[in-house]
Design an enzyme around this catalytic site. Sequence first.
Site, mmCIF file in Angstrom:
data_model
loop_
_atom_site.group_PDB
_atom_site.id
_atom_site.type_symbol
_atom_site.label_atom_id
_atom_site.label_comp_id
_atom_site.label_asym_id
_atom_site.label_seq_id
_atom_site.Cartn_x
_atom_site.Cartn_y
_atom_site.Cartn_z
ATOM 1 N N LYS A 1 1.411 3.821 -3.148
ATOM 2 C CA LYS A 1 0.772 5.164 -2.957
ATOM 3 C C LYS A 1 2.338 6.231 -3.274
ATOM 4 O O LYS A 1 1.791 7.385 -4.103
ATOM 5 C CB LYS A 1 0.414 5.346 -1.772
ATOM 6 C CG LYS A 1 -0.979 4.822 -1.293
ATOM 7 C CD LYS A 1 -2.138 4.945 -2.217
ATOM 8 C CE LYS A 1 -2.770 6.464 -1.560
ATOM 9 N NZ LYS A 1 -3.933 6.654 -2.495
ATOM 10 N N TYR B 1 0.836 -1.119 0.110
ATOM 11 C CA TYR B 1 -0.136 0.117 0.119
ATOM 12 C C TYR B 1 1.079 1.222 -0.030
ATOM 13 O O TYR B 1 0.708 2.288 -0.900
ATOM 14 C CB TYR B 1 -0.964 0.101 1.120
ATOM 15 C CG TYR B 1 -1.952 1.426 1.390
ATOM 16 C CD1 TYR B 1 -2.703 1.902 0.475
ATOM 17 C CD2 TYR B 1 -1.208 2.431 2.427
ATOM 18 C CE1 TYR B 1 -3.399 2.874 0.541
ATOM 19 C CE2 TYR B 1 -1.789 3.524 2.665
ATOM 20 C CZ TYR B 1 -2.932 3.916 1.768
ATOM 21 O OH TYR B 1 -3.424 5.197 1.604
#
Length: 348
Positions: A143, A139
């Site tokens: 990002k 994640y």
Amino acid sequence: MDKRKILITGGQGFVGKALVDEFADAGHEVICADIVDQPFREDVCFIKLDIRDAQAVLHACEGLDSIIHNASLVHTKNNRVEDVWAVNLTGTENLLAACTAHAIERFVYISSASAVYEGEDIENGDETLGYSQISQAPYADSKIAAEKKVIAFSGEGITQCCAIRPHVVFGAGDNRFVPAILSKAQQGKLTRCVGNRDKLSDFTYISNLTDAVLAAEQRVKPGGVACGQIYFITNGEPKAFFDFVDMLLMEAGYPTIKGKVPFWLAYGVAALAEGIDTLKGGTLNAEDGMTRFAIRYMVTHHYYSIEKAKRELDWQPRVDLAEGLRLTVETLKQRHSPLLPKVPQQAA
């Protein structure tokens, strides 16, 4: 105010719905895009969209003035890596390509404060902090890659971009963070904190975030102050993670946390849980705080300066933590949430 045609990705989730309401209430023509299509207000256009599908994205973005890119796959376990990258990076790339094809003027990316987090203390960190140089979870890694793409893309053509970095968003309609805490409390599993409660974290009430995104979208235009910029958005009230949890528990009517477990034990249990989950194929959207990434968060300072956002976006957090928690629990009560403790019946 100029009325614009604005696409909001991930518009069916907690943050997404709040953004849809914010921009629709402000008078814009809003298109809510998500992989599910469940209309929740009459003055908004709802479409089903998988941002991994480049052609579908290209078609959905025709005629837009602005995009608020909120959709992402939040998954801090070290599995299902390809799925996470496909949504968080490839989806972003598809939207940027659509901006070029359709000459879309504005693009606001909902990023994450985890872009600069390396598992060590961050105290009053600002936007001059560099990106994390270590890999901690797909994640965070995806990002970072997506945010880099967005900021580099700003001003290449007609499209101007900026990135918003919130941290631990909560509020009415939260379907992840607050429910996970209350569910553990309900099951009697939330009796101990991790570590000594001496490390401070930031939290962000939902309307403070949506206010900031609205302000940023207004200023990410040719010659606008937000072009190519990054902003940390929080309540600006650093608090130990489990002190915040206690505030929520007290507001909801549950007992507060009394005991504690050492970091090394909690981290080991989280590592084991992740390993078992990986062997099962990896579960998405089912995190309960027991990941190594989350445990590390609980025992390090990670709070950020919001002065740049205040100065450049003319923004202030309007709802403080105590009021935000009160509003959150009040909404749960109004909705008769099964996550709240049952009130004993009074004797006749």
